[in-house]
Design a protein around this motif. Sequence first.
Motif, mmCIF file in Angstrom:
data_model
loop_
_atom_site.group_PDB
_atom_site.id
_atom_site.type_symbol
_atom_site.label_atom_id
_atom_site.label_comp_id
_atom_site.label_asym_id
_atom_site.label_seq_id
_atom_site.Cartn_x
_atom_site.Cartn_y
_atom_site.Cartn_z
ATOM 1 N N PRO A 188 -13.627 -5.415 -15.992
ATOM 2 C CA PRO A 188 -13.660 -6.005 -14.639
ATOM 3 C C PRO A 188 -13.153 -5.035 -13.592
ATOM 4 C CG PRO A 188 -11.794 -6.862 -15.873
ATOM 5 C CD PRO A 188 -12.596 -6.037 -16.842
ATOM 6 N N ALA A 189 -13.406 -5.378 -12.349
ATOM 7 C CA ALA A 189 -13.037 -4.498 -11.234
ATOM 8 C C ALA A 189 -11.581 -4.694 -10.831
ATOM 9 C CB ALA A 189 -13.959 -4.761 -10.056
ATOM 10 N N PHE A 190 -10.696 -4.574 -11.790
ATOM 11 C CA PHE A 190 -9.256 -4.667 -11.576
ATOM 12 C C PHE A 190 -8.576 -3.659 -12.498
ATOM 13 C CE2 PHE A 190 -10.962 -8.885 -10.627
ATOM 14 C CZ PHE A 190 -10.427 -9.115 -9.363
ATOM 15 N N PRO A 191 -7.344 -3.277 -12.198
ATOM 16 C CA PRO A 191 -6.634 -2.370 -13.098
ATOM 17 C C PRO A 191 -6.455 -2.997 -14.485
ATOM 18 C CG PRO A 191 -5.533 -2.509 -10.974
ATOM 19 C CD PRO A 191 -6.558 -3.596 -10.989
ATOM 20 N N GLY A 192 -6.526 -2.176 -15.519
ATOM 21 C CA GLY A 192 -6.320 -2.678 -16.872
ATOM 22 C C GLY A 192 -6.900 -1.746 -17.905
ATOM 23 N N GLU A 193 -6.793 -2.142 -19.175
ATOM 24 C CA GLU A 193 -7.257 -1.281 -20.268
ATOM 25 C C GLU A 193 -7.488 -2.093 -21.531
ATOM 26 O OE1 GLU A 193 -8.896 1.199 -21.484
ATOM 27 O OE2 GLU A 193 -7.561 2.788 -20.752
ATOM 28 N N ASP A 194 -8.516 -1.704 -22.269
ATOM 29 C CA ASP A 194 -8.722 -2.195 -23.633
ATOM 30 C C ASP A 194 -8.323 -1.093 -24.595
ATOM 31 O OD1 ASP A 194 -9.682 -4.593 -22.768
ATOM 32 O OD2 ASP A 194 -11.785 -4.201 -23.234
ATOM 33 N N PHE A 195 -7.487 -1.420 -25.571
ATOM 34 C CA PHE A 195 -7.038 -0.439 -26.562
ATOM 35 C C PHE A 195 -7.846 -0.664 -27.843
ATOM 36 C CE2 PHE A 195 -3.443 -1.263 -23.689
ATOM 37 C CZ PHE A 195 -3.255 0.018 -23.194
ATOM 38 N N ILE A 196 -9.063 -0.138 -27.831
ATOM 39 C CA ILE A 196 -10.028 -0.397 -28.900
ATOM 40 C C ILE A 196 -10.157 0.767 -29.871
ATOM 41 C CG2 ILE A 196 -12.452 -0.960 -29.383
ATOM 42 C CD1 ILE A 196 -10.836 -3.215 -28.096
ATOM 43 N N THR B 12 -4.167 4.858 -13.585
ATOM 44 C CA THR B 12 -3.578 4.893 -12.249
ATOM 45 C C THR B 12 -4.511 4.213 -11.248
ATOM 46 O OG1 THR B 12 -4.554 7.069 -11.807
ATOM 47 C CG2 THR B 12 -2.315 7.022 -12.707
ATOM 48 N N PHE B 13 -3.924 3.725 -10.151
ATOM 49 C CA PHE B 13 -4.730 3.065 -9.126
ATOM 50 C C PHE B 13 -3.962 3.030 -7.817
ATOM 51 C CE2 PHE B 13 -2.210 -0.071 -11.374
ATOM 52 C CZ PHE B 13 -1.726 -0.917 -10.386
ATOM 53 N N THR B 14 -4.697 2.863 -6.735
ATOM 54 C CA THR B 14 -4.092 2.692 -5.416
ATOM 55 C C THR B 14 -4.472 1.360 -4.791
ATOM 56 O OG1 THR B 14 -5.941 3.920 -4.433
ATOM 57 C CG2 THR B 14 -3.934 5.166 -4.912
ATOM 58 N N ASN B 15 -5.554 0.754 -5.268
ATOM 59 C CA ASN B 15 -6.022 -0.526 -4.746
ATOM 60 C C ASN B 15 -5.915 -1.570 -5.847
ATOM 61 O OD1 ASN B 15 -7.522 -2.746 -3.761
ATOM 62 N ND2 ASN B 15 -8.872 -1.411 -2.571
ATOM 63 N N VAL B 16 -5.129 -2.623 -5.623
ATOM 64 C CA VAL B 16 -4.892 -3.627 -6.661
ATOM 65 C C VAL B 16 -6.114 -4.500 -6.911
ATOM 66 C CG1 VAL B 16 -2.427 -3.690 -6.204
ATOM 67 C CG2 VAL B 16 -3.936 -5.275 -4.977
ATOM 68 N N SER B 17 -7.099 -4.416 -6.031
ATOM 69 C CA SER B 17 -8.302 -5.239 -6.164
ATOM 70 C C SER B 17 -9.514 -4.436 -6.597
ATOM 71 C CB SER B 17 -8.595 -5.953 -4.831
ATOM 72 O OG SER B 17 -7.536 -6.803 -4.467
ATOM 73 N N SER C 158 4.397 1.038 -12.742
ATOM 74 C CA SER C 158 5.273 2.061 -12.170
ATOM 75 C C SER C 158 4.639 2.662 -10.924
ATOM 76 C CB SER C 158 5.543 3.171 -13.194
ATOM 77 O OG SER C 158 4.375 3.941 -13.425
ATOM 78 N N VAL C 159 5.449 3.407 -10.187
ATOM 79 C CA VAL C 159 4.981 4.162 -9.026
ATOM 80 C C VAL C 159 5.129 5.631 -9.379
ATOM 81 C CG1 VAL C 159 5.251 4.571 -6.560
ATOM 82 C CG2 VAL C 159 5.773 2.319 -7.510
ATOM 83 N N GLU C 160 4.016 6.362 -9.341
ATOM 84 C CA GLU C 160 3.996 7.739 -9.821
ATOM 85 C C GLU C 160 3.735 8.737 -8.697
ATOM 86 O OE1 GLU C 160 4.463 8.589 -13.102
ATOM 87 O OE2 GLU C 160 4.816 6.470 -13.552
ATOM 88 N N PRO C 161 4.416 9.897 -8.720
ATOM 89 C CA PRO C 161 4.059 10.952 -7.770
ATOM 90 C C PRO C 161 2.669 11.481 -8.070
ATOM 91 C CG PRO C 161 5.697 11.739 -9.354
ATOM 92 C CD PRO C 161 5.521 10.281 -9.617
ATOM 93 N N ASP C 162 1.968 11.900 -7.040
ATOM 94 C CA ASP C 162 0.621 12.460 -7.185
ATOM 95 C C ASP C 162 0.552 13.784 -6.435
ATOM 96 O OD1 ASP C 162 -2.120 12.677 -7.730
ATOM 97 O OD2 ASP C 162 -2.660 11.640 -5.878
ATOM 98 N N THR D 286 0.850 -1.196 0.000
ATOM 99 C CA THR D 286 0.000 0.000 0.000
ATOM 100 C C THR D 286 0.883 1.242 0.000
ATOM 101 O OG1 THR D 286 -1.747 -1.161 1.197
ATOM 102 C CG2 THR D 286 -1.795 1.249 1.243
ATOM 103 N N LEU D 287 0.606 2.161 -0.901
ATOM 104 C CA LEU D 287 1.437 3.361 -1.026
ATOM 105 C C LEU D 287 1.014 4.436 -0.031
ATOM 106 C CD1 LEU D 287 1.603 3.670 -4.923
ATOM 107 C CD2 LEU D 287 3.409 2.844 -3.395
ATOM 108 N N PRO D 288 1.956 5.254 0.432
ATOM 109 C CA PRO D 288 1.590 6.402 1.269
ATOM 110 C C PRO D 288 0.952 7.494 0.427
ATOM 111 C CG PRO D 288 3.930 6.451 0.782
ATOM 112 C CD PRO D 288 3.411 5.169 0.199
ATOM 113 N N ALA D 289 0.370 8.476 1.099
ATOM 114 C CA ALA D 289 -0.197 9.632 0.398
ATOM 115 C C ALA D 289 0.877 10.270 -0.479
ATOM 116 C CB ALA D 289 -0.735 10.637 1.405
#
Length: 294
Positions: free
Chosen positions: A218-226, A194-199, A247-251, A172-175
């Motif tokens: 689905p209720a998970f990270p991902g993408e369709d490139f349509i 982007t996401f903070t919760n893997v589920s 990756s881990v990105e600054p916010d 779990t990432l910090p703020a």
Amino acid sequence: MKKILLILVTVSALTFVACNDDDDNAPRTSNLSLNISGLENLGSDFVYEGWIIVSGSPVSTGTFSVNDSGQLSQSSFVVDSDMLSAASTFVLSIEPSNDPDPAPAATKILVGDFSGSSANISSTGMVGDFSNSAGKYILATPTDGMNNNERSGIWFLDLASGTPATGLSLPTLPAGWKYEGWVIMNGMPISTGTFTNVSMADDNAATTNFKGDVNNGPAFPGEDFIQNAPAGLTFPTDLRGTTAVISVEPDPDNSPSPFTLKPLAHGVPSDAEDHVTFDMGAGPVREISGTVTR
């Protein structure tokens, strides 16, 4: 004549004492030196800022930038000697270039406690320990309701049991930080969101321009490139032979490209089948580290 000489001696003595008093009252300073590799160029809108923690409170040691070669614009900083000797910890943060807030931002990237004259600093203690990170993904395009583009989407989930399950094992990432998925297509990093919760679904699950028009997936990270491919690419596509990255990105984020920290990556096999679970491996950068000397 004797009286004149006595006056001159007295004035000289007073002047000498006054100068000594000024010297004694002048603030004492010391140098703080940074030796850090792996930091990236933040562009013109953000800078790095060092902080020493003195009696629980942050004291800025100054800002610097990093060029495309990873070289710091400044590695030595003048700091109040008493403050520096009393400091228990060093912290490095990412700050807006024009920052009205005197306090450190949430995007703290490196930290380390002083032991004597130095401190070993790293992203592990500040952002997270990615040494045991693991990931799984499948190729599929659930958002278009069709079966002819199944290798044009990627979803970070585990389908080995036949039922979608959490595919990413990440701390779990910090703020101040978020995860972001990517696919490197023809040398171009294209974000899956982007996401903070893997589920849970990623932040742009309902708003991305790339997905199909049937549902959000689905209720998970991902993408369709349509659809709505960036210039130089064509959607639908075939993700076989590309590279998947987490990756881990600054916010807030400093760049539309992946940040330095990339705990997971995997080359999608050239013969990959859709709806088959693939394991990700260690990414190119799981930790940034360095030393601070006072």
